[in-house]
Design a protein around this motif. Structure first.
Motif, PDB file in Angstrom:
ATOM      1  N   ASP A 170       0.638  -1.119  -0.101  1.00  0.00           N
ATOM      2  CA  ASP A 170      -0.111  -0.091   0.038  1.00  0.00           C
ATOM      3  C   ASP A 170       0.870   1.360  -0.035  1.00  0.00           C
ATOM      4  O   ASP A 170       0.294   2.434   0.357  1.00  0.00           O
ATOM      5  CB  ASP A 170      -0.842   0.043   1.164  1.00  0.00           C
ATOM      6  N   THR A 207      -0.936   1.610   8.105  1.00  0.00           N
ATOM      7  CA  THR A 207      -1.395   1.441   6.498  1.00  0.00           C
ATOM      8  C   THR A 207      -1.199   2.800   5.971  1.00  0.00           C
ATOM      9  O   THR A 207      -1.636   3.706   6.809  1.00  0.00           O
ATOM     10  CB  THR A 207      -3.152   0.979   6.695  1.00  0.00           C
ATOM     11  N   THR A 209      -2.007   5.424   3.453  1.00  0.00           N
ATOM     12  CA  THR A 209      -3.034   5.990   2.363  1.00  0.00           C
ATOM     13  C   THR A 209      -2.813   7.073   1.578  1.00  0.00           C
ATOM     14  O   THR A 209      -3.182   7.251   0.540  1.00  0.00           O
ATOM     15  CB  THR A 209      -4.338   6.538   2.969  1.00  0.00           C
ATOM     16  N   ASP A 213       0.853   9.878   5.779  1.00  0.00           N
ATOM     17  CA  ASP A 213       0.935   8.830   6.612  1.00  0.00           C
ATOM     18  C   ASP A 213       2.301   8.178   6.611  1.00  0.00           C
ATOM     19  O   ASP A 213       2.892   7.926   7.731  1.00  0.00           O
ATOM     20  CB  ASP A 213      -0.020   7.459   6.056  1.00  0.00           C
TER      21      ASP A 213
END
Length: 300
Positions: A170, A207, A209, A213
């Motif tokens: 990701d 995670t 995004t 982040d």
């Protein structure tokens, strides 16, 4: 069999974070690192030939040539030799090739140039003979700790001595600027100057995004090699400051230096920073790029 002909990108490898977590009895250091790849890099061109040939070109060709050890193969030719050993083990022969390495990345600069070049040759072997991919990749481990991750060019968490590679699926694509002030830094010298070798590893990855982040995560991390590298080459700190002054949201040294990277909110901001830094430091290598996972391949 012939290696996959065409021009293969050898992207720069950037250590966004690099924690030195220990040193084993065999003196290899253990690391915890977040790695991303740049859209800038060297280029390896392969052409069928009657006999093997190797040529260097590009802005850093002369510097690389000066660094060669007499009688020792460079990283690309060593990779070719190891791929041929694997092929022979399976009853196959890799045909002669003319190899041209266009050296666009600074030498001894903390961004994995030699490893990336060797990895491009490994990818050409894998493309030519996919059924031997596992064997070719295993052989790549003997070429250096950075080579296996450079074969895939995917953002990853790397731990141990570089053999544990966990892709970060990701990870976003982030505009960036790379700066090298033109000072080669010896990796062994930086490790010798390291004061603390048993440091905490990176925090667990969140995670991702978007860039914010990534920035939040990086602020909680370090490059443990940066302080000793700056003691050896103080210009590294000047280059990092130049990126911040030019608007980088985050700036840090990559690997053992001397290249530093800056992360930006947009491609336009990164482009403006390149112009500003080049105006103030015309002798430095400065490149706008994007960091993340990079698709590589050959083109006729």
């Amino acid at each position: 069999m012939e290696l996959a002909a065409g021009t293969h990108l050898a992207p720069a490898k950037i250590n966004l974070a690099l924690h030195v977590t220990g040193r084993r009895p065999d003196r290899y250091h253990t690391l915890s690192s977040l790695v991303a790849f740049a859209t800038v890099g060297d280029r390896l061109t392969l052409e069928p030939a009657e006999a093997d040939g190797f040529a260097l070109e590009g802005p850093f060709a002369a510097t690389l040539r000066e660094s060669f050890t007499p009688g020792a193969p460079n990283s690309v030719l060593e990779a070719l030799a190891r791929m041929r050993v694997v092929a022979r083990r399976h009853g196959r022969t890799i045909a002669p090739a003319r190899i041209t390495l266009a050296k666009h990345l600074p030498v001894a600069s903390g961004i994995g140039g030699g490893s990336a070049d060797a990895a491009a040759l490994v990818r050409a072997a894998v493309a030519a003979c996919p059924d031997l991919a596992v064997d070719f990749r295993e052989a790549a481990e003997a070429l250096g700790a950075d080579v296996p991750m450079c074969v895939d060019c995917r953002a990853a968490c790397v731990s141990g001595i570089g053999k544990t590679i966990e892709p970060v699926g990701d990870f976003p694509t982030i505009p960036a600027v790379l700066v090298n002030p033109g000072v080669p830094v010896s990796t062994p010298a930086v490790f010798r100057a390291l004061e603390h070798r048993d440091n905490p590893p990176m925090p667990e990855l969140p995670t991702f995004t978007g860039i914010h982040d990534v920035l939040e995560f990086l602020h909680a991390t370090r490059n443990d090699l940066e302080p000793p590298a700056i003691r050896i080459a103080p210009t590294i700190a000047v280059a990092t400051a130049a990126l911040r002054y030019a608007g980088a949201s985050f700036a840090r040294m990559s690997g053992s230096g001397a290249t530093v990277f800056g992360l930006f909110e947009s491609d336009g901001a990164a482009g403006r920073a390149v112009g500003a830094i080049k105006d103030r430091h015309p002798g430095w290598w400065v490149a706008a790029t994007s960091l993340g996972s990079v698709a590589t391949g050959g083109s006729a």
